[in-house]
Design a protein around this motif. Sequence first.
Motif, PDB file in Angstrom:
ATOM      1  N   ILE A 148       0.653  -1.329   0.150  1.00  0.00           N
ATOM      2  CA  ILE A 148      -0.185   0.168   0.113  1.00  0.00           C
ATOM      3  C   ILE A 148       0.662   1.116   0.020  1.00  0.00           C
ATOM      4  O   ILE A 148       0.488   2.176  -1.100  1.00  0.00           O
ATOM      5  CB  ILE A 148      -1.228  -0.322   1.308  1.00  0.00           C
ATOM      6  CG1 ILE A 148      -1.638   0.892   1.084  1.00  0.00           C
ATOM      7  CG2 ILE A 148      -0.135   0.191   2.533  1.00  0.00           C
ATOM      8  CD1 ILE A 148      -2.992   1.125  -0.303  1.00  0.00           C
ATOM      9  N   PHE A 165      -7.142   1.026   3.380  1.00  0.00           N
ATOM     10  CA  PHE A 165      -7.935   0.429   1.544  1.00  0.00           C
ATOM     11  C   PHE A 165      -7.535  -1.276   2.092  1.00  0.00           C
ATOM     12  O   PHE A 165      -8.467  -1.250   0.892  1.00  0.00           O
ATOM     13  CB  PHE A 165      -5.910   0.961   0.609  1.00  0.00           C
ATOM     14  CG  PHE A 165      -6.267   1.686   0.761  1.00  0.00           C
ATOM     15  CD1 PHE A 165      -7.046   3.175  -0.359  1.00  0.00           C
ATOM     16  CD2 PHE A 165      -4.578   2.512   0.570  1.00  0.00           C
ATOM     17  CE1 PHE A 165      -6.978   4.274  -0.590  1.00  0.00           C
ATOM     18  CE2 PHE A 165      -5.052   4.358   0.116  1.00  0.00           C
ATOM     19  CZ  PHE A 165      -5.526   4.747  -0.394  1.00  0.00           C
ATOM     20  N   THR A 169     -10.419  -3.233   0.294  1.00  0.00           N
ATOM     21  CA  THR A 169     -11.004  -4.348  -0.763  1.00  0.00           C
ATOM     22  C   THR A 169     -11.539  -5.404   0.098  1.00  0.00           C
ATOM     23  O   THR A 169     -11.464  -6.580  -0.506  1.00  0.00           O
ATOM     24  CB  THR A 169      -8.636  -4.643  -0.725  1.00  0.00           C
ATOM     25  OG1 THR A 169      -8.180  -4.563  -0.019  1.00  0.00           O
ATOM     26  CG2 THR A 169      -8.218  -3.607  -1.584  1.00  0.00           C
ATOM     27  N   MET A 190     -14.027   4.050  -1.842  1.00  0.00           N
ATOM     28  CA  MET A 190     -13.222   4.236  -2.861  1.00  0.00           C
ATOM     29  C   MET A 190     -12.858   5.261  -3.871  1.00  0.00           C
ATOM     30  O   MET A 190     -12.267   5.838  -4.239  1.00  0.00           O
ATOM     31  CB  MET A 190     -12.956   3.023  -3.808  1.00  0.00           C
ATOM     32  CG  MET A 190     -11.602   2.993  -4.120  1.00  0.00           C
ATOM     33  SD  MET A 190     -11.251   0.841  -4.165  1.00  0.00           S
ATOM     34  CE  MET A 190     -11.080   0.453  -3.145  1.00  0.00           C
TER      35      MET A 190
END
Length: 410
Positions: A148, A165, A169, A190
């Motif tokens: 990341i 994140f 995900t 997002m």
Amino acid sequence: MTGTNPAQQAPIDIAALADDPYAVYAQFRRAGPVHRITGTDGLPAWLVTGYDDVREALADPRLSLDKRNVRPGGYRGMALPPALDANLLNMDPPDHTRIRRLVSRAFTPRRIERLREPIRRTADELLDAIAADERADLIASYAAPLPITVICDLLGVAPADRLDFRSWTDALVAPDPTRPSLAREAIGNMLSFLTHLIAGKRTAPADDLLSAMIAVRDEEDRLNEDELTSLAFLILFAGYENTVHLIGNAILALLRHPDQSAELRADPTRLSAAVEESARYDGPMPLAIRRFPTEDTSIGGVAVPAGETVLLSLAAAHRDPRRFTDPDRFDIDRGATGHLALGHGIHYCLGAPLARMETEIALSALLDRFPDMVLDVPPSELRWRPSMRSRGLLALPVRTGGAERTVADR
């Protein structure tokens, strides 16, 4: 199971896939090259298992990635808004050709190579933190934060804006059936984040990939807004998600084969081969992106109607004994060229060089710093993500050992 029987099979057991996808897919492969199955979403699909058939299908122009070619009621994959869906994983030529050409002008080898030293510095900093304790979870403390950081550096995301994140995900790749709102929230978060990020880069461009993608053009052609946002999403999502599991699974393979770890420490020139074998042996994607035949097609001698969903099992192909000798054995000296973990044909992963570099650096830094590192639980107690789409550990608990080397020692 028979490759020619069109009768729908029982649903694939997601728990069995998480524990050992290779045993599940080996049963299919031994029974025949192509099978009618019921996916974990309850929808029918065709599963392709043999290496030769999978490789050929990956490059077959009759097998479309465009969801408009799926029959009504068929499996479509992840549901995304148009601003995130206009990416290379949902496109066929000529749109795929045009966009890949434009992105390639920004995503250059030189830009990737500039990340080598920052990746190594980030790896060393993460390992410094790990060294403070005898035990660590290498997914949470190493395999996840390294990619990341790299992806955010590549896109030009400021450290203060690097949001959660991983939770986004996770919600998309392995959605919780009891909490469907989490996936919708992750998509919304997002999209909002990327929309604001692109607006900021358009106002104040910098020397990063996202600014270059905004500026890139080929004669009068350029990326439209949905294409730009979708590509940023793809780079962030796939570049992070797949690399976490590529690194994590590779570390686990080496921890379970300490003799080969010792060989790599003695001869680091073999690291590249180790990364390739890790990608074959336990890659991050058991299945390639779903495909839809644009006409009635024969795959492995089995008739597949137009508009049906085709799932290409990379996990089965990579353990096919007709292509790889003793395929269930991890062997860094195998010479695993020809694996399909990063794709094949026109959809070969655009970020493959970066994923390889990150994984090689991650393994090199870890092996060098902690030569006596071992698993902290029996392999049978490791927990895997409950997903048909990805192959990744939820945690990788280790004991760092007593022989940690400092930077000055190296």
